[in-house]
Design an enzyme around this catalytic site. Sequence first.
Site, PDB file in Angstrom:
ATOM      1  N   ALA A  10       0.811  -1.222   0.000  1.00  0.00           N
ATOM      2  CA  ALA A  10       0.000   0.000   0.000  1.00  0.00           C
ATOM      3  C   ALA A  10       0.840   1.265   0.000  1.00  0.00           C
ATOM      4  O   ALA A  10       0.336   2.344  -0.271  1.00  0.00           O
ATOM      5  CB  ALA A  10      -0.934  -0.004   1.203  1.00  0.00           C
ATOM      6  N   ARG A  15      10.641   7.636  -1.851  1.00  0.00           N
ATOM      7  CA  ARG A  15      12.036   7.772  -2.271  1.00  0.00           C
ATOM      8  C   ARG A  15      12.276   7.357  -3.729  1.00  0.00           C
ATOM      9  O   ARG A  15      13.335   7.604  -4.284  1.00  0.00           O
ATOM     10  CB  ARG A  15      12.950   6.943  -1.340  1.00  0.00           C
ATOM     11  N   GLN A  71      -6.142  -0.543   1.978  1.00  0.00           N
ATOM     12  CA  GLN A  71      -5.851   0.081   3.274  1.00  0.00           C
ATOM     13  C   GLN A  71      -6.169   1.569   3.104  1.00  0.00           C
ATOM     14  O   GLN A  71      -5.494   2.258   2.342  1.00  0.00           O
ATOM     15  CB  GLN A  71      -4.364  -0.112   3.622  1.00  0.00           C
ATOM     16  N   GLY A  76       0.871   2.426   8.932  1.00  0.00           N
ATOM     17  CA  GLY A  76       1.941   1.532   9.356  1.00  0.00           C
ATOM     18  C   GLY A  76       1.687   0.085   8.957  1.00  0.00           C
ATOM     19  O   GLY A  76       0.579  -0.287   8.565  1.00  0.00           O
ATOM     20  N   ASN A 384       1.064  -1.093 -48.113  1.00  0.00           N
ATOM     21  CA  ASN A 384      -0.128  -1.769 -47.567  1.00  0.00           C
ATOM     22  C   ASN A 384      -1.167  -0.793 -47.032  1.00  0.00           C
ATOM     23  O   ASN A 384      -2.234  -1.190 -46.634  1.00  0.00           O
ATOM     24  CB  ASN A 384       0.280  -2.750 -46.468  1.00  0.00           C
TER      25      ASN A 384
HETATM   26  C1  UD1 Z   1       9.967  -2.527   7.630  1.00  0.00           C
HETATM   27  C2  UD1 Z   1      10.088  -3.060   9.053  1.00  0.00           C
HETATM   28  C3  UD1 Z   1      11.562  -3.151   9.426  1.00  0.00           C
HETATM   29  C4  UD1 Z   1      12.276  -4.034   8.446  1.00  0.00           C
HETATM   30  C5  UD1 Z   1      12.056  -3.561   7.015  1.00  0.00           C
HETATM   31  C6  UD1 Z   1      12.610  -4.590   6.042  1.00  0.00           C
HETATM   32  C7  UD1 Z   1       8.092  -2.219  10.257  1.00  0.00           C
HETATM   33  C8  UD1 Z   1       7.580  -1.246  11.224  1.00  0.00           C
HETATM   34  N1  UD1 Z   1       9.394  -2.139   9.982  1.00  0.00           N
HETATM   35  O1  UD1 Z   1      10.509  -1.229   7.604  1.00  0.00           O
HETATM   36  O2  UD1 Z   1      11.696  -3.681  10.730  1.00  0.00           O
HETATM   37  O3  UD1 Z   1      13.658  -4.073   8.733  1.00  0.00           O
HETATM   38  O4  UD1 Z   1      10.656  -3.419   6.746  1.00  0.00           O
HETATM   39  O5  UD1 Z   1      12.508  -4.145   4.713  1.00  0.00           O
HETATM   40  O6  UD1 Z   1       7.340  -3.034   9.776  1.00  0.00           O
HETATM   41  N2  UD1 Z   1       3.071  -0.650   3.952  1.00  0.00           N
HETATM   42  C9  UD1 Z   1       1.704  -0.656   3.807  1.00  0.00           C
HETATM   43  N3  UD1 Z   1       0.941   0.178   4.587  1.00  0.00           N
HETATM   44  C10 UD1 Z   1       1.492   0.998   5.506  1.00  0.00           C
HETATM   45  C11 UD1 Z   1       2.899   1.009   5.647  1.00  0.00           C
HETATM   46  C12 UD1 Z   1       3.657   0.159   4.860  1.00  0.00           C
HETATM   47  O7  UD1 Z   1       1.164  -1.404   2.984  1.00  0.00           O
HETATM   48  O8  UD1 Z   1       0.729   1.694   6.174  1.00  0.00           O
HETATM   49  C13 UD1 Z   1       3.877  -1.562   3.108  1.00  0.00           C
HETATM   50  C14 UD1 Z   1       4.844  -0.845   2.210  1.00  0.00           C
HETATM   51  O9  UD1 Z   1       4.241  -0.569   0.953  1.00  0.00           O
HETATM   52  C15 UD1 Z   1       5.977  -1.849   2.073  1.00  0.00           C
HETATM   53  C16 UD1 Z   1       5.922  -2.627   3.376  1.00  0.00           C
HETATM   54  O10 UD1 Z   1       4.655  -2.371   3.955  1.00  0.00           O
HETATM   55  O11 UD1 Z   1       5.767  -2.753   0.991  1.00  0.00           O
HETATM   56  C17 UD1 Z   1       7.032  -2.197   4.345  1.00  0.00           C
HETATM   57  O12 UD1 Z   1       6.842  -0.828   4.652  1.00  0.00           O
HETATM   58  P1  UD1 Z   1       8.065   0.187   4.701  1.00  0.00           P
HETATM   59  O13 UD1 Z   1       7.520   1.529   5.037  1.00  0.00           O
HETATM   60  O14 UD1 Z   1       8.891   0.051   3.488  1.00  0.00           O
HETATM   61  O15 UD1 Z   1       8.831  -0.373   5.988  1.00  0.00           O
HETATM   62  P2  UD1 Z   1      10.353  -0.198   6.335  1.00  0.00           P
HETATM   63  O16 UD1 Z   1      10.580   1.166   6.870  1.00  0.00           O
HETATM   64  O17 UD1 Z   1      11.176  -0.647   5.200  1.00  0.00           O
END
Ligand code: UD1
Length: 454
Positions: A10, A15, A71, A76, A384
């Site tokens: 979601a 970045r 979502q 989060g 053609n």
């Molecule tokens: C997350 C983990 C971190 C881990 C890392 C590995 C948490 C809090 N942290 O951090 O411990 O080391 O992944 O890559 O989980 N997403 C949603 N809805 C939201 C937020 C995120 O669908 O509300 C999805 C994002 O699209 C993504 C995934 O969840 O595909 C991970 O979210 P992201 O924000 O990238 O987490 P990280 O900061 O990388």
Amino acid sequence: MRTAAIILSAGEGTRMKSKKPKVAHEVLGLPLVQWVVRAARGAGADPIVSIVGHGADVVRPLVEGTIAVEQPQRRGTGDAVMCAREVLEGFDGSVLVLSGDCPLIRAQTLAELVQAREREDAACAVLSMHMPDPFGYGRIVRTSTGEFERIVEQKDASEAQAAICECNSGFYCFDSRLLFEALHKVGCDNAAGEYYLTDVLGILREAGLRVVAVQAGEPDECMGVNSRVQLAQASRAMQMRVNTALMAEGVTMMAPEQVWVGPDVRVARDVELLPGVMLMGATEIGEDTVVGPNSRLTDTVVGSGCTIDETVAVGARIDDGACCGPRAYLRTGAHLMEGAKAGTHVEIKKSTIGPGSKVPHLSYIGDTTMGAGVNIGAGSITCNYDGAHKHATTIGDDTFVGSDTMLVAPVSIGSNVVVGAGSVITKDVPDGALAVARARERVIDGWAAKHAKK
Ligand code: UD1
Ligand code: CA
């Protein structure tokens, strides 16, 4: 025990600096999230729930075959998983929670994660990895006896915790009932103000349940894509994985770092892929064929013993022993039959070039059915298109079309015909005839001397 999967997709991926949602970006022609869906399927997960949000309209079609749940607000990873609760109501078994932005994860690794949880009788098994530079990842905090204790996010980590190199990969396997029970207890009192899925693991452990961290054999598998630089790194890692497997199966590449092969491409033994080759979509290459240098083939089926040199082909078919290029462009519906040739600066669209027929230089052939043993002289084309409609051309067996001929469609040329060079053919030509349609040559003797400057 049954296995379900929840894929988190979601997020926006700020970045990436893109108008496209992050998980729609591609590695070897396949969107990031589809790699993850495939890995989940490969591990036997059913059902698979995809959490979509940012750019949902773009992401939904990419997760076809899974249950897409929106979502409403990105609060989060914990909140994202909570969105799957309703559709998994009544499901009892293992639930894999996966990130849609980690394309390198293997089905085998996920299957092992599920097995580890079930074998250890744990509420959760998390895949952990050792990172030389752990910045940005959640850290795995262990007790003095080495047991899993909890995960601390970068933003919330103390200096000592930030020094831990064992990181959370973002891949987990939970007991489905315990996961949703514990999720209710997750708050958002942290540096990001988000509901962290990672808090579930600490909550489970505090409740006296077992949580294990299983170390990933290959940290590459957990590589997440958050930026364009990481997208390039993931592409490169996947490219090497695919190429290494192909070479192990008997494919030659003198420079594998300059060859890109998509996940659904099939390449037979003793094929040689030269530098600058991209094989995408449902492309197939038969034995002993040489492709490249500098060729891009998409959804194109190539037989054995072919030579494909500097060619772009999309939706084409190239039968055994045929050759094309250098600099050929085969568009949708182009079919080179056995031993046929499409040579230099030749474009072919929606046409059949019969067995052994040759279109060697500087031609456009469209909407044409050509028999066997035909030779098309340099610079000849099928006209053609009349500006409004496309028309067909047929050419019989063993016909010779002289250079620089325009075949104005609709037109039918019989077999064993000879067409004089430079002709503009607008009328059908019967079998065995000679057709010439050009101004007669005049020769004026002594002309140059009479006009010489005095
Ligand atoms: C997350 C983990 C971190 C881990 C890392 C590995 C948490 C809090 N942290 O951090 O411990 O080391 O992944 O890559 O989980 N997403 C949603 N809805 C939201 C937020 C995120 O669908 O509300 C999805 C994002 O699209 C993504 C995934 O969840 O595909 C991970 O979210 P992201 O924000 O990238 O987490 P990280 O900061 O990388
Ligand atoms: Ca991430």
